[in-house]
Design an enzyme around this catalytic site. Sequence first.
Site, PDB file in Angstrom:
ATOM      1  N   GLU A  18       0.850  -1.185   0.000  1.00  0.00           N
ATOM      2  CA  GLU A  18       0.000   0.000   0.000  1.00  0.00           C
ATOM      3  C   GLU A  18       0.887   1.237   0.000  1.00  0.00           C
ATOM      4  O   GLU A  18       1.776   1.370   0.854  1.00  0.00           O
ATOM      5  CB  GLU A  18      -0.911  -0.004   1.223  1.00  0.00           C
ATOM      6  CG  GLU A  18      -1.862   1.178   1.290  1.00  0.00           C
ATOM      7  CD  GLU A  18      -2.746   1.172   2.522  1.00  0.00           C
ATOM      8  OE1 GLU A  18      -3.268   2.246   2.869  1.00  0.00           O
ATOM      9  OE2 GLU A  18      -2.890   0.094   3.155  1.00  0.00           O
ATOM     10  N   ASP A  37      -5.283   9.518   9.132  1.00  0.00           N
ATOM     11  CA  ASP A  37      -3.889   9.207   9.445  1.00  0.00           C
ATOM     12  C   ASP A  37      -3.523   9.710  10.835  1.00  0.00           C
ATOM     13  O   ASP A  37      -3.762  10.869  11.176  1.00  0.00           O
ATOM     14  CB  ASP A  37      -2.950   9.847   8.424  1.00  0.00           C
ATOM     15  CG  ASP A  37      -3.119   9.257   7.040  1.00  0.00           C
ATOM     16  OD1 ASP A  37      -3.630   8.122   6.955  1.00  0.00           O
ATOM     17  OD2 ASP A  37      -2.749   9.917   6.055  1.00  0.00           O
TER      18      ASP A  37
END
Length: 265
Positions: free
Chosen positions: A43, A54
């Site tokens: 990824e 995030d």
Amino acid sequence: MSVALTLRAGGRPLLIPYVMAGVVPDWLDLVRGAARAGADAVEIGLPFSDPMLDGPTVQRAAALSAARGGRPRALLDELAGLDLDVPLVVMTYANVAMTLTPGRGVGGFVEHLASVGVRGAIVPDLPLEESAEYRARAAAAGVAAVLLAAPVCGDDRCREIARASSGFVYCMSSMRITGERADLPATARETARRLKGMTGLPVVTGFGISTIAQAVEACADADGVVIGSVLMRMLVDGAPVAEVVEEVAAFRRALSSGHLSPAGG
């Protein structure tokens, strides 16, 4: 290369390491090394100024990439010609997807991914109800549109997400941003079990898979795991790429054997 078919090969638990594009000058060596170390896919994160999912570690990695001059399109172009035996899956946000190729929208985005060899995309802030064009364009370009299912999603919602997803279904372990955790949340296994009963696609658990023990535990129900923050922390703290590759290899050994390996900790 079909993401779903490649991920199913071998029958072992799937391992998908996350790499922030541009985090270190030799970041492509980490992508190559992770593939050699037994990753089933890699990824690739793209730096973004407002990453809603995030956590602090991935944000630090993105800041390092941006400080080095990393920009999404240029970083994607660095992937061209890697010629790996495993698929690359890009994770980014809708703002990047919509503006990567000015005037061409999501169609230009997925076509550009395909042109540099990327075979899957994760756009977590694009609502399912607004994703039809993106998913259609991605399918036409040969790019899997991987969707996320969260623990708070009811069964009907999970079925819709699983039906709309391609490549694999990304199972969020908890309702938290990415980042290392002391324990695997109970919601991780419960959500994976629910999703497994709703789709023939691989179900891959991510968000907070921090140790080899947690990865092995998660794979009791999921088909595989994504590991990200633990690897990015090593990099931003100054570990060489070779050391991070060895950490990927340790996860691979443990997942393949189904128990903790001596080298895995």
